[in-house]
Design a protein around this motif. Structure first.
Motif, PDB file in Angstrom:
ATOM      1  N   UNK A   1      39.131  13.749  62.413  1.00 37.04           N
ATOM      2  CA  UNK A   1      38.429  14.978  62.007  1.00 37.04           C
ATOM      3  C   UNK A   1      36.988  14.685  61.594  1.00 37.04           C
ATOM      4  N   UNK A   2      36.786  13.531  60.978  1.00 37.57           N
ATOM      5  CA  UNK A   2      35.448  13.162  60.514  1.00 37.57           C
ATOM      6  C   UNK A   2      34.641  12.427  61.594  1.00 37.57           C
TER       7      UNK A   2
ATOM      8  N   UNK B   1      36.955   8.680  51.841  1.00 37.47           N
ATOM      9  CA  UNK B   1      36.221   9.060  53.055  1.00 37.47           C
ATOM     10  C   UNK B   1      35.443  10.354  52.827  1.00 37.47           C
ATOM     11  N   UNK B   2      36.063  11.302  52.134  1.00 35.95           N
ATOM     12  CA  UNK B   2      35.395  12.579  51.847  1.00 35.95           C
ATOM     13  C   UNK B   2      34.157  12.366  50.971  1.00 35.95           C
ATOM     14  N   UNK B   3      34.279  11.487  49.992  1.00 39.53           N
ATOM     15  CA  UNK B   3      33.179  11.289  49.048  1.00 39.53           C
ATOM     16  C   UNK B   3      32.036  10.453  49.631  1.00 39.53           C
ATOM     17  N   UNK B   4      32.395   9.472  50.468  1.00 37.71           N
ATOM     18  CA  UNK B   4      31.358   8.538  50.928  1.00 37.71           C
ATOM     19  C   UNK B   4      30.768   8.913  52.288  1.00 37.71           C
ATOM     20  N   UNK B   5      31.339   9.894  52.954  1.00 39.96           N
ATOM     21  CA  UNK B   5      30.805  10.343  54.250  1.00 39.96           C
ATOM     22  C   UNK B   5      30.487  11.836  54.162  1.00 39.96           C
ATOM     23  N   UNK B   6      29.520  12.198  53.326  1.00 39.19           N
ATOM     24  CA  UNK B   6      29.262  13.631  53.074  1.00 39.19           C
ATOM     25  C   UNK B   6      28.767  14.400  54.298  1.00 39.19           C
ATOM     26  N   UNK B   7      28.286  13.686  55.308  1.00 39.75           N
ATOM     27  CA  UNK B   7      27.782  14.393  56.491  1.00 39.75           C
ATOM     28  C   UNK B   7      28.867  14.657  57.529  1.00 39.75           C
ATOM     29  N   UNK B   8      30.083  14.216  57.240  1.00 37.34           N
ATOM     30  CA  UNK B   8      31.165  14.452  58.206  1.00 37.34           C
ATOM     31  C   UNK B   8      31.921  15.729  57.812  1.00 37.34           C
ATOM     32  N   UNK B   9      32.775  16.175  58.705  1.00 31.71           N
ATOM     33  CA  UNK B   9      33.567  17.387  58.473  1.00 31.71           C
ATOM     34  C   UNK B   9      34.395  17.252  57.196  1.00 31.71           C
ATOM     35  N   UNK B  10      34.343  18.277  56.366  1.00 27.56           N
ATOM     36  CA  UNK B  10      35.078  18.246  55.085  1.00 27.56           C
ATOM     37  C   UNK B  10      36.570  18.498  55.316  1.00 27.56           C
ATOM     38  N   UNK B  11      37.406  17.798  54.561  1.00 28.27           N
ATOM     39  CA  UNK B  11      38.843  18.089  54.635  1.00 28.27           C
ATOM     40  C   UNK B  11      39.378  18.647  53.310  1.00 28.27           C
ATOM     41  N   UNK B  12      38.472  18.874  52.357  1.00 28.81           N
ATOM     42  CA  UNK B  12      38.845  19.570  51.116  1.00 28.81           C
ATOM     43  C   UNK B  12      38.064  20.883  51.063  1.00 28.81           C
ATOM     44  N   UNK B  13      38.719  21.973  50.700  1.00 24.95           N
ATOM     45  CA  UNK B  13      38.007  23.255  50.608  1.00 24.95           C
ATOM     46  C   UNK B  13      36.898  23.168  49.553  1.00 24.95           C
ATOM     47  N   UNK B  14      35.874  24.013  49.688  1.00 23.37           N
ATOM     48  CA  UNK B  14      34.770  23.938  48.718  1.00 23.37           C
ATOM     49  C   UNK B  14      35.097  24.678  47.416  1.00 23.37           C
ATOM     50  N   UNK B  15      35.913  25.705  47.456  1.00 28.00           N
ATOM     51  CA  UNK B  15      36.279  26.427  46.238  1.00 28.00           C
ATOM     52  C   UNK B  15      37.222  25.584  45.368  1.00 28.00           C
ATOM     53  N   UNK B  16      36.905  25.452  44.064  1.00 28.48           N
ATOM     54  CA  UNK B  16      37.707  24.567  43.196  1.00 28.48           C
ATOM     55  C   UNK B  16      39.200  24.944  43.126  1.00 28.48           C
ATOM     56  N   UNK B  17      39.476  26.235  43.069  1.00 28.05           N
ATOM     57  CA  UNK B  17      40.888  26.638  43.010  1.00 28.05           C
ATOM     58  C   UNK B  17      41.604  26.281  44.319  1.00 28.05           C
ATOM     59  N   UNK B  18      40.936  26.543  45.425  1.00 26.36           N
ATOM     60  CA  UNK B  18      41.563  26.209  46.717  1.00 26.36           C
ATOM     61  C   UNK B  18      41.664  24.696  46.925  1.00 26.36           C
TER      62      UNK B  18
END
Lengths: 224, 224
Positions: free
Chosen positions: B33-34, B87-104
């Motif tokens: 995905x990333x 991977x999500x934290x260190x590759x910020x320019x790749x596709x996100x796999x965590x939603x941006x809204x904190x509750x989601x």
């Protein structure tokens, strides 16, 4: 459970907890470390075969029928690690429980998962009851096997990452998971002397006021 | 394992994986995905009683003796969820796999943990072997119990959060955990028709190119 409706209307978060539940204990520790006031709602997971956690009201809050659940910001969250990540993200002005360095954050999460998915699911009440009641196995032997395996791995990793606590000298989510796990280990007869780094860190943590506040003995539903 | 030393010297990350391991599968999906290229290093966890994962070399990388492990940025990480967060934290320019809204995000992590700590540890090879070989229990019955319990809870939660996928219309870590879990469920004879939301989402995901790339059948060590 009748009190649920009134409790969740308060503005303080409400923690649905059982004093001995290691996952509830983790969240209590993080709430204490972050200085977040909350209402304690005891859920007795051992009484009447777990009737409280399997009630319709409780299942609406946490469909896994488990403690903890946290009612916060008008919503209900389940799964201790998801709750802790949420508290870290939404309360940026409180004390951090994840290291700031990305590699050390990953190590903190690796240590967390060794306990959260590697040990705890195999030593929990439901599993041990099935081992003993349905399969006529020895619950203590079963639990010990997985506790030793996981704690061995934990011990290996903290040799590299530790300071006063699991990751350097700041308390982190790894310590938060470790403390209830040490209690469970001793409860099942695992000698912590086998894990000298874990034991030393445990001994440094237990005197901290936040760890006293989150301890099972400090909870209103504690029974000796 | 002799190839390990040479592989880890390459600049591309190296994923230590077994084609059928659901935790390895999750990381493969996130790498796809990333769009992160990586070297695939097969670890056969079933051959010779797991000799490869229990080798001294492998234990140095992952003291839990499990797949996956990811050698990346000069370091070695274990535990699929810790790896994915890294991977999500260190590759910020790749596709996100965590939603941006904190509750989601919290719901995505809650769904993740229902599978990662609620189901997978109880359906894994080591546990099922113990159930069958040591306790003379029925591995399928044991696995089904925990799979159904966890997937029921997963199904309840996504009724609220789903769109095309588990959380709205963007692929997230919840979907990444769901796909290998659906495979395991069917392998143990659990009918996904019992979980209509899960089934519909599964069917939407399986055709995506990243999910084809991460699928067990696309791996070099795949055996029918």
């Amino acid at each position: 459970m009748e009190e649920v409706a009134s409790k969740v209307l308060s503005t303080k978060p409400t923690l649905f907890s059982y004093f001995r539940s290691s996952a509830s204990w983790r969240v209590r520790l993080v709430l204490a470390l972050k200085g977040i006031e909350f209402t304690y709602q005891a859920v007795n997971i051992t009484k009447d075969g777990g009737a409280q956690q399997y009630s319709e009201d409780y299942a609406k809050m946490n469909p896994m029928n488990r403690v903890p659940a946290l009612f916060i910001d008008g919503k209900c969250l389940g799964e201790s690690i998801a709750i802790i990540e949420y508290l870290e993200e939404t309360r940026p002005d409180t004390r951090k429980v994840f290291p700031s360095d990305p590699y050390l954050r990953a190590k903190a999460r690796q240590l967390t998962e060794i306990i959260n998915s590697g040990i705890q699911p195999l030593q929990n009440l439901e599993v041990l009851n099935k081992i003993e009641d349905e399969l006529k196995g020895d619950r203590k032997e079963w639990a010990q096997h997985f506790i030793k395996k996981g704690m061995n791995a934990f011990e290996e990793i903290i040799k590299e990452t530790r300071g006063k606590y699991c990751i350097g000298d700041e308390v982190s989510i790894a310590d938060v998971c470790l403390i209830p796990q040490c209690f469970a280990a001793e409860r099942f007869g695992v000698d912590l002397a086998t894990f000298p780094n874990i034991k030393e860190i445990r001994d440094s943590l237990t005197g901290l006021p936040e760890f006293i506040a989150g301890d099972l003995k400090s909870q209103p539903d504690y029974v000796a």
